[in-house]
Motif scaffolding. Structure first.
Motif, PDB file in Angstrom:
ATOM      1  N   GLU A 180      -3.151   6.124 -16.471  1.00 55.79           N
ATOM      2  CA  GLU A 180      -3.527   4.703 -15.909  1.00 55.79           C
ATOM      3  C   GLU A 180      -2.913   4.011 -14.750  1.00 55.79           C
ATOM      4  N   LEU A 181      -1.599   3.982 -14.813  1.00 54.53           N
ATOM      5  CA  LEU A 181      -0.815   3.423 -13.914  1.00 54.53           C
ATOM      6  C   LEU A 181      -1.011   4.261 -12.582  1.00 54.53           C
ATOM      7  N   ALA A 182      -1.249   5.617 -12.816  1.00 53.48           N
ATOM      8  CA  ALA A 182      -1.057   6.216 -11.267  1.00 53.48           C
ATOM      9  C   ALA A 182      -2.837   6.019 -10.865  1.00 53.48           C
ATOM     10  N   ARG A 183      -3.835   5.855 -11.757  1.00 56.51           N
ATOM     11  CA  ARG A 183      -5.099   5.654 -11.233  1.00 56.51           C
ATOM     12  C   ARG A 183      -4.923   4.040 -10.580  1.00 56.51           C
ATOM     13  N   TYR A 184      -4.479   3.084 -11.108  1.00 54.71           N
ATOM     14  CA  TYR A 184      -4.290   1.900 -10.470  1.00 54.71           C
ATOM     15  C   TYR A 184      -3.728   1.724  -9.195  1.00 54.71           C
ATOM     16  N   ALA A 185      -2.483   2.384  -9.336  1.00 57.22           N
ATOM     17  CA  ALA A 185      -1.764   2.471  -8.077  1.00 57.22           C
ATOM     18  C   ALA A 185      -2.513   3.267  -6.825  1.00 57.22           C
ATOM     19  N   LYS A 186      -3.228   4.453  -7.199  1.00 59.05           N
ATOM     20  CA  LYS A 186      -3.870   5.196  -6.310  1.00 59.05           C
ATOM     21  C   LYS A 186      -4.792   4.032  -5.468  1.00 59.05           C
ATOM     22  N   ALA A 187      -5.548   3.206  -6.403  1.00 56.84           N
ATOM     23  CA  ALA A 187      -6.577   2.494  -5.880  1.00 56.84           C
ATOM     24  C   ALA A 187      -6.122   1.230  -4.951  1.00 56.84           C
ATOM     25  N   LEU A 188      -4.801   1.164  -5.401  1.00 56.87           N
ATOM     26  CA  LEU A 188      -3.927   0.069  -4.355  1.00 56.87           C
ATOM     27  C   LEU A 188      -3.388   0.649  -3.114  1.00 56.87           C
ATOM     28  N   GLY A 189      -3.370   1.933  -3.058  1.00 57.32           N
ATOM     29  CA  GLY A 189      -2.749   2.940  -1.931  1.00 57.32           C
ATOM     30  C   GLY A 189      -3.406   2.806  -0.591  1.00 57.32           C
ATOM     31  N   HIS A 190      -4.156   1.909  -0.347  1.00 58.84           N
ATOM     32  CA  HIS A 190      -4.743   1.795   1.218  1.00 58.84           C
ATOM     33  C   HIS A 190      -4.835   0.437   1.141  1.00 58.84           C
ATOM     34  N   PRO A 191      -4.203  -0.055   2.595  1.00 64.19           N
ATOM     35  CA  PRO A 191      -4.144  -1.434   2.909  1.00 64.19           C
ATOM     36  C   PRO A 191      -5.511  -1.999   3.042  1.00 64.19           C
ATOM     37  N   THR A 192      -6.404  -1.644   3.253  1.00 65.67           N
ATOM     38  CA  THR A 192      -7.846  -2.176   3.343  1.00 65.67           C
ATOM     39  C   THR A 192      -8.062  -2.598   1.982  1.00 65.67           C
ATOM     40  N   ARG A 193      -8.053  -1.741   1.121  1.00 62.87           N
ATOM     41  CA  ARG A 193      -8.339  -2.129  -0.434  1.00 62.87           C
ATOM     42  C   ARG A 193      -7.291  -3.500  -0.892  1.00 62.87           C
ATOM     43  N   ILE A 194      -6.162  -3.258  -0.340  1.00 63.22           N
ATOM     44  CA  ILE A 194      -5.181  -4.290  -0.984  1.00 63.22           C
ATOM     45  C   ILE A 194      -6.050  -5.749  -0.285  1.00 63.22           C
ATOM     46  N   GLU A 195      -6.142  -5.530   0.984  1.00 67.51           N
ATOM     47  CA  GLU A 195      -6.718  -6.729   1.931  1.00 67.51           C
ATOM     48  C   GLU A 195      -7.908  -7.366   0.970  1.00 67.51           C
ATOM     49  N   ALA A 234       0.943  -1.200  -0.046  1.00 65.79           N
ATOM     50  CA  ALA A 234       0.148  -0.129   0.174  1.00 65.79           C
ATOM     51  C   ALA A 234       0.770   1.367   0.083  1.00 65.79           C
ATOM     52  N   ARG A 235       2.088   1.146   0.466  1.00 65.66           N
ATOM     53  CA  ARG A 235       2.915   2.468   0.693  1.00 65.66           C
ATOM     54  C   ARG A 235       3.686   2.767  -0.554  1.00 65.66           C
ATOM     55  N   TYR A 236       3.913   1.608  -1.109  1.00 62.96           N
ATOM     56  CA  TYR A 236       4.777   1.838  -2.529  1.00 62.96           C
ATOM     57  C   TYR A 236       3.564   2.323  -3.442  1.00 62.96           C
ATOM     58  N   ALA A 237       2.274   1.855  -3.511  1.00 60.83           N
ATOM     59  CA  ALA A 237       1.255   1.949  -4.560  1.00 60.83           C
ATOM     60  C   ALA A 237       0.849   3.473  -4.217  1.00 60.83           C
ATOM     61  N   LYS A 238       0.941   4.099  -2.776  1.00 59.04           N
ATOM     62  CA  LYS A 238       0.451   5.279  -2.575  1.00 59.04           C
ATOM     63  C   LYS A 238       1.400   6.336  -3.302  1.00 59.04           C
ATOM     64  N   ALA A 239       2.611   5.954  -3.007  1.00 56.76           N
ATOM     65  CA  ALA A 239       3.646   6.936  -3.740  1.00 56.76           C
ATOM     66  C   ALA A 239       3.784   6.821  -5.173  1.00 56.76           C
ATOM     67  N   LEU A 240       3.239   5.821  -5.816  1.00 53.53           N
ATOM     68  CA  LEU A 240       2.916   5.709  -7.180  1.00 53.53           C
ATOM     69  C   LEU A 240       1.599   6.248  -7.912  1.00 53.53           C
ATOM     70  N   GLY A 241       0.966   6.946  -6.766  1.00 52.19           N
ATOM     71  CA  GLY A 241      -0.395   6.962  -7.083  1.00 52.19           C
ATOM     72  C   GLY A 241      -0.713   8.469  -7.663  1.00 52.19           C
ATOM     73  N   HIS A 242       0.222   9.078  -8.289  1.00 54.49           N
ATOM     74  CA  HIS A 242       0.168  10.441  -8.760  1.00 54.49           C
ATOM     75  C   HIS A 242       0.876  10.505  -9.982  1.00 54.49           C
ATOM     76  N   PRO A 243       0.212  10.893 -11.039  1.00 54.42           N
ATOM     77  CA  PRO A 243       0.697  11.014 -12.309  1.00 54.42           C
ATOM     78  C   PRO A 243       2.208  11.713 -12.455  1.00 54.42           C
ATOM     79  N   THR A 244       2.290  12.767 -11.459  1.00 51.94           N
ATOM     80  CA  THR A 244       3.637  13.544 -11.569  1.00 51.94           C
ATOM     81  C   THR A 244       4.578  12.621 -10.989  1.00 51.94           C
TER      82      THR A 244
END
Lengths: 113, 113
Positions: free
Chosen positions: B16-31, A18-28
Motif C-alpha cells: 500500500e505504501l509503495a502504491r501511494y508513493a508510486k502515485a506521488l512519484g511524478h511532479p505533475t501529479r504532486i502539483e 516526487a523524487r523521494y516518492a519515486k524512490a519509495l515507489g517499489h515494495p522491495t
DNA sequence: ATCCCTTATCGCAAATATACGATTGATTGT
DNA sequence: ACAATCAATCGTATATTTGCGATAAGGGAT
C-alpha cells in the motif's frame, strides 16, 4: 521519462517530494528501508539473503535509494555498510508531513507559485 | 514492471505504501494534488489550462491518482469534478507517518513479518 | 603479485511509464 | 434526433524501470 515538448519547471519542493516518492515507489525498496530501520544498518549481502532477488537487482535498488539520498554507504572492507541517511530521512519526513498536512489546515498552505 | 522469477509476497502495508508513493512519484501529479488541496476540487479542464500538457496526458495522470485511491471523480455534467479522496488521503498520511516515525522510535515498530 | 570476498556495473530482455494526437463515449441542450 | 461540450480511451513512439546473468572493480590477506 519522456518530457513534454514544453519543458515544465516545477518548484524545488515538488521535485524533491516526487523524487523521494519515486524512490519509495517499489515494495522491495520499502522493505529494504524497513530492514534498515530495524537493523539500523546492513550489508548488501544481508539483503541478498533476505530477498529472493539476484545480487545485482538488490544492488540496483540500493543505488536508487542512495541516489535519492535516503541511504548512504560506508566502506567496511570487504563489505559496504548501508545506513539510513538521517539528514535526508528527516527532510523527507518533513516534506511528506507538510504535503499531507496542507489538506487539514488549508490556511497554513503558502504555495511558492 | 517485471517481476522476479520467484513471486514475492510483501505484506499489505508495504504494498500500500509503495502504491501511494508510486502515485506521488511524478511532479505533475504532486502539483495536481496541491492544486486540489487549494481548490478543494477541480475539473479536468481546469488542469489542462494550468499545465502545459495535452488533455489526454492530464487525464492519464488523473487516472493514476484515481487508481491509487488518492482522488475521486464526481459526475457534474457536463464536467467531472475531482476531489481528494479524504478517507484514503488520511490513510496514506498515516501510513507515511508510521513509516517515517519508526526510525525515531524503534520500539514503536511492530513489524508484521 | 595473486587470490578471495564483496559489491558495482554492463548488456540484455521484457514490462511500464510518459507523452502526444485522434477518436470515442457520455451527457446536456436545442 | 442532432449538435455541442467535456473527459476517457486508443494507438503510437520513446524513455525508463525492473530483472537476470556475467563481468569488472575495489580492498584485504597470503
Amino acid at each position: 521519462m519522456r518530457r513534454a515538448l514544453q519543458i515544465i519547471n516545477y518548484n524545488d519542493d515538488t521535485e524533491e517530494l516526487a523524487r523521494y516518492a519515486k524512490a519509495l515507489g517499489h515494495p522491495t525498496r520499502i522493505e529494504i528501508l524497513k530492514y534498515l530501520e530495524n537493523q539500523s544498518c546492513c550489508f548488501t549481502g544481508d539483503l541478498v539473503e533476505v530477498f529472493p532477488l539476484a545480487q545485482s537487482t538488490i544492488s540496483q535498488h540500493l543505488k536508487e535509494l542512495k541516489d535519492a539520498g535516503l541511504i548512504q554507504g560506508e566502506l567496511k572492507p570487504p563489505k559496504i555498510k548501508y545506513c539510513i541517511n538521517q539528514e535526508n530521512w528527516t527532510k523527507a519526513k518533513l516534506i511528506f508531513e507538510s504535503f499531507f498536512k496542507k489538506h487539514d489546515y488549508t490556511t497554513a498552505y503558502l504555495p511558492k507559485t
